[in-house]
Design a protein around this motif. Structure first.
Motif, PDB file in Angstrom:
ATOM      1  N   ARG A 158       0.309  88.760 126.605  1.00 28.91           N
ATOM      2  CA  ARG A 158       1.418  87.886 127.024  1.00 28.91           C
ATOM      3  C   ARG A 158       1.173  86.449 126.584  1.00 28.91           C
ATOM      4  O   ARG A 158       2.081  85.770 126.108  1.00 28.91           O
ATOM      5  CB  ARG A 158       1.609  87.953 128.536  1.00 28.91           C
ATOM      6  N   SER A 161       1.753  86.281 122.870  1.00 28.73           N
ATOM      7  CA  SER A 161       3.184  86.422 122.584  1.00 28.73           C
ATOM      8  C   SER A 161       3.929  85.126 122.877  1.00 28.73           C
ATOM      9  O   SER A 161       4.811  84.715 122.122  1.00 28.73           O
ATOM     10  CB  SER A 161       3.788  87.565 123.403  1.00 28.73           C
ATOM     11  N   ALA A 167       8.280  88.614 119.892  1.00 30.76           N
ATOM     12  CA  ALA A 167       9.169  89.394 120.759  1.00 30.76           C
ATOM     13  C   ALA A 167       8.528  90.689 121.258  1.00 30.76           C
ATOM     14  O   ALA A 167       8.894  91.185 122.317  1.00 30.76           O
ATOM     15  CB  ALA A 167      10.466  89.711 120.015  1.00 30.76           C
ATOM     16  N   ASN A 168       7.596  91.249 120.482  1.00 37.37           N
ATOM     17  CA  ASN A 168       6.981  92.516 120.877  1.00 37.37           C
ATOM     18  C   ASN A 168       5.608  92.639 120.218  1.00 37.37           C
ATOM     19  O   ASN A 168       5.191  91.759 119.461  1.00 37.37           O
ATOM     20  CB  ASN A 168       7.883  93.709 120.502  1.00 37.37           C
ATOM     21  N   ARG A 169       4.920  93.729 120.498  1.00 37.63           N
ATOM     22  CA  ARG A 169       3.555  93.886 119.996  1.00 37.63           C
ATOM     23  C   ARG A 169       3.503  94.068 118.483  1.00 37.63           C
ATOM     24  O   ARG A 169       2.562  93.619 117.834  1.00 37.63           O
ATOM     25  CB  ARG A 169       2.866  95.049 120.702  1.00 37.63           C
ATOM     26  N   THR A 170       4.492  94.728 117.924  1.00 35.30           N
ATOM     27  CA  THR A 170       4.530  94.893 116.469  1.00 35.30           C
ATOM     28  C   THR A 170       4.615  93.528 115.801  1.00 35.30           C
ATOM     29  O   THR A 170       3.898  93.243 114.835  1.00 35.30           O
ATOM     30  CB  THR A 170       5.737  95.770 116.066  1.00 35.30           C
ATOM     31  N   GLU A 171       5.477  92.668 116.327  1.00 36.14           N
ATOM     32  CA  GLU A 171       5.617  91.320 115.783  1.00 36.14           C
ATOM     33  C   GLU A 171       4.332  90.526 115.992  1.00 36.14           C
ATOM     34  O   GLU A 171       3.921  89.744 115.131  1.00 36.14           O
ATOM     35  CB  GLU A 171       6.793  90.617 116.467  1.00 36.14           C
TER      36      GLU A 171
END
Length: 198
Positions: A158, A161, A167-171
């Motif tokens: 978090r 991020s 926006a998400n874990r892939t990003e």
């Protein structure tokens, strides 16, 4: 025109990436005026970090897929600093049958002065978690590998991020590679040398 008042760097390109119109914020990133960007290839102005991203997008556009596409890019700012960010391209057209134009937005993520090549500072545990995440481990597996709780791993994710506006874990993983936190071309994924995680 509202387009010119948008503070985010934005351009409209044809399906091949040639700039048709750009706002002043986009032109400022290139150290020029909007009119001088017309006809320039957006991927020559903002160089992709990974050629495979561009190839996948080009194939999707040929197949007339209408998704949002993101490309990690780098470019030289007018002051000589290397900047890193993300281009987001949305296909837009009046009808599904029309060949779409691309609405392109640029998000600046980091800047490196001159030729300095230091990635952003991350805590050793953050770099380790990012490497585990990049290798496909679950949150529970990452917790076991790092001697943290699942909540502890989520806490660090978090924080990253929020810091990187991911926006998400892939990003988050994509940005870790784009920003040089994770070593490129290495499997299993490992923190890059000099990332502050030594």
């Amino acid at each position: 025109m509202i387009f010119d008042r948008v503070s985010v760097p934005v351009a409209v390109c044809d399906v091949y990436g040639a700039v048709q119109v750009a706002n002043p914020a986009m032109a400022a990133e290139c150290g020029t005026t909007p009119g001088r960007l017309r006809g320039r290839d957006v991927l020559e102005l903002f160089r992709p970090q990974e050629a495979t991203q561009v190839e996948r997008i080009a194939e999707a556009l040929r197949l007339r897929h209408r998704s949002r596409y993101q490309v990690s890019v780098r470019w030289q700012a007018p002051d000589g600093a290397q900047r890193y960010g993300e281009l987001t391209a949305d296909p837009v057209s009046d009808t599904v049958e029309d060949t779409p134009a691309l609405l392109v937005m640029l998000r600046v993520l980091a800047e490196r002065e001159g030729h300095e090549q230091r990635p952003p500072q991350v805590a050793p545990i953050e770099a380790r978690i990012l490497a585990l995440l990049a290798s496909g481990t679950t949150t529970a597996q990452a917790a076991r590998e790092t001697d943290l709780t699942v909540d502890g791993v989520n806490y660090h994710l978090r924080r990253l991020s929020t810091r990187w506006n991911a926006a998400n874990r892939t990003e988050l993983v994509a940005r870790a590679y784009a920003l040089g936190v994770l070593a490129p071309g290495v499997w299993p994924p490992t923190p890059a040398a000099g990332d502050g995680s030594e």
